[in-house]
Design an enzyme around this catalytic site. Structure first.
Site, short mmCIF file in Angstrom:
data_model
loop_
_atom_site.label_atom_id
_atom_site.label_comp_id
_atom_site.label_asym_id
_atom_site.label_seq_id
_atom_site.Cartn_x
_atom_site.Cartn_y
_atom_site.Cartn_z
N HIS A 106 0.80 -1.23 0.00
CA HIS A 106 0.00 0.00 0.00
C HIS A 106 0.85 1.29 0.00
O HIS A 106 0.48 2.29 0.62
CB HIS A 106 -0.97 0.00 1.19
CG HIS A 106 -1.98 -1.12 1.14
ND1 HIS A 106 -2.47 -1.63 -0.04
CD2 HIS A 106 -2.59 -1.83 2.13
CE1 HIS A 106 -3.34 -2.61 0.23
NE2 HIS A 106 -3.43 -2.75 1.52
N HIS A 180 -9.98 1.22 0.84
CA HIS A 180 -9.82 0.01 1.64
C HIS A 180 -10.95 -0.17 2.65
O HIS A 180 -10.75 -0.73 3.74
CB HIS A 180 -8.46 0.09 2.35
CG HIS A 180 -7.87 -1.23 2.73
ND1 HIS A 180 -8.37 -2.02 3.73
CD2 HIS A 180 -6.80 -1.89 2.24
CE1 HIS A 180 -7.63 -3.10 3.85
NE2 HIS A 180 -6.67 -3.05 2.95
N GLU A 316 -11.33 -3.91 -2.97
CA GLU A 316 -10.33 -2.89 -3.34
C GLU A 316 -10.09 -2.97 -4.85
O GLU A 316 -9.32 -3.80 -5.32
CB GLU A 316 -9.02 -3.15 -2.60
CG GLU A 316 -9.14 -3.19 -1.10
CD GLU A 316 -7.96 -3.93 -0.45
OE1 GLU A 316 -6.81 -3.58 -0.70
OE2 GLU A 316 -8.22 -4.90 0.28
#
Ligand code: BGC
Length: 349
Positions: A106, A180, A316
């Site tokens: 991420h 998310h 996601e």
């Protein structure tokens, strides 16, 4: 219908944070913070019109400043994993943070949900929006290029929450932005999400090694517990002795969506029989990481509720994980001056 704001407190750096509360004509409400451009609350009616907050999260700003589980988070500059936390563009190697063993997850330990954004609101016929913008400087998190970012969240009277990402960089770079949020259509405080049903319009998923890095292969879902082409309970198969499920500790996989990459199209859904709430997911992106909250362990959230393993599920939408290191995957490279523009819609019924 309209937009109201509320003070959300001060960050540890002393910045004033604000909550933006978007409401549509059906009473559906979406609450965002300009700290992190995160989705904080999402109040959705059930079949009788009763509202419930269907996303996991926190009550305070201080908790969003930590948020190790990425509740509601805006993720960037590159969502999901980069193998070995390195990649090459135009012959130059870049190193980013290895915040998950040797890999980057991420974008690094400080993802895009940990910065302050400028906010602007818009009220139109049938839709209210908040737009968050920020300049991510050259080499922030190790990524090249000053990246101008705009994330726009729109709530429509059709009960759609649309997310539009728009970026432009002054150098060739990689961009892979996502949200998310952990959804639980019975309410964030209702325990396990596994009784709900899911559907994903994908014939294959990206196979990974033990460290969740794609091998480059696409595995057919047919005849496996990974098959969600027809809606089924999330509980079905989640404990099965299938290699990919074992590696992910449940569902934690990138599905290669059956999309054409043009406009946002229907790709997935989540359904809660009891409340009658149905969420449809639309995107123009090629993949979606289905993450069933396998690593949640007694995380204290809103109203002191203790969120446990598999209490929420993330959809996601994304370019495939580690795409920069796989030539056969859709490319996450965005050239200097080129727009990166994508839309994902979560629609509720
Ligand atoms: C990843 C999970 C990870 C989670 C962090 C998801 O996108 O696929 O493996 O644990 O993010 O909350």
């Amino acid at each position: 219908m309209g937009i109201t704001t509320k003070k959300f407190g001060k960050t540890y750096k002393g910045e004033e944070a604000t909550l933006y509360i978007l409401e549509n004509k059906n009473g559906m409400k979406a609450v965002f913070s300009d700290f992190g451009a995160v989705l904080v609350q999402l109040w959705v009616p059930d079949r009788d019109g009763k509202l419930e907050d269907v996303v996991l999260g926190f009550d305070t700003l201080a908790e969003y400043e930590k948020n190790p589980t990425y509740f509601g988070s805006f993720i960037g500059r590159c969502g999901n994993r980069i193998a070995g936390a390195k990649f090459t563009i135009n012959g130059q190697e870049y190193r980013v943070e290895n915040n998950e063993k040797e890999n980057c997850l991420h974008g690094g330990s400080v993802s895009y949900d940990k910065y302050m954004y400028e906010a602007e609101t818009f009220v139109e016929e049938g839709a209210v929006s908040v737009e968050f913008s920020r300049l991510s400087p050259d080499m922030e998190q190790g990524f090249p290029g000053n990246l101008d970012i705009t994330v726009t969240y729109t709530l429509t009277d059709e009960n759609e929450l649309a997310i539009e990402y728009l970026t432009v960089s002054d150098r060739d770079t990689i961009v892979n932005l996502t949200n998310h949020s952990y959804f639980n259509l019975a309410g964030h405080n209702s325990g396990s999400v596994l009784g709900q049903e899911g559907m994903i319009d994908a014939d294959a998923f990206t196979a990974t090694d033990k460290k969740m890095i794609p091998t480059g292969e696409l595995t057919d879902v047919i005849g496996t517990p990974m098959d969600f082409r027809v809606r089924k309970p999330l509980s079905e198969g989640i404990e099965s002795d299938y290699e990919a499920i074992r590696l992910g500790g449940g569902y934690d996989h990138n599905y290669a969506l059956n999309v054409d990459g043009e406009d946002a199209q229907f790709v997935a859904e989540l359904y809660d029989k009891k409340s009658g709430r149905l969420m449809e997911v639309y995107t123009d992106l090629p993949g979606v990481q289905i993450y069933s909250g396998n690593f949640l362990e007694a995380e204290v959230g809103k109203q002191g509720i203790v969120y446990r393993k598999r209490q929420g599920i993330c959809f996601e939408t994304q370019i495939y994980p580690d795409a920069i290191n796989h030539e056969n995957f859709p490319s996450p490279i965005v050239k200097k001056g080129q727009e990166y523009k994508t839309t994902t819609i979560y629609k509720f019924m």
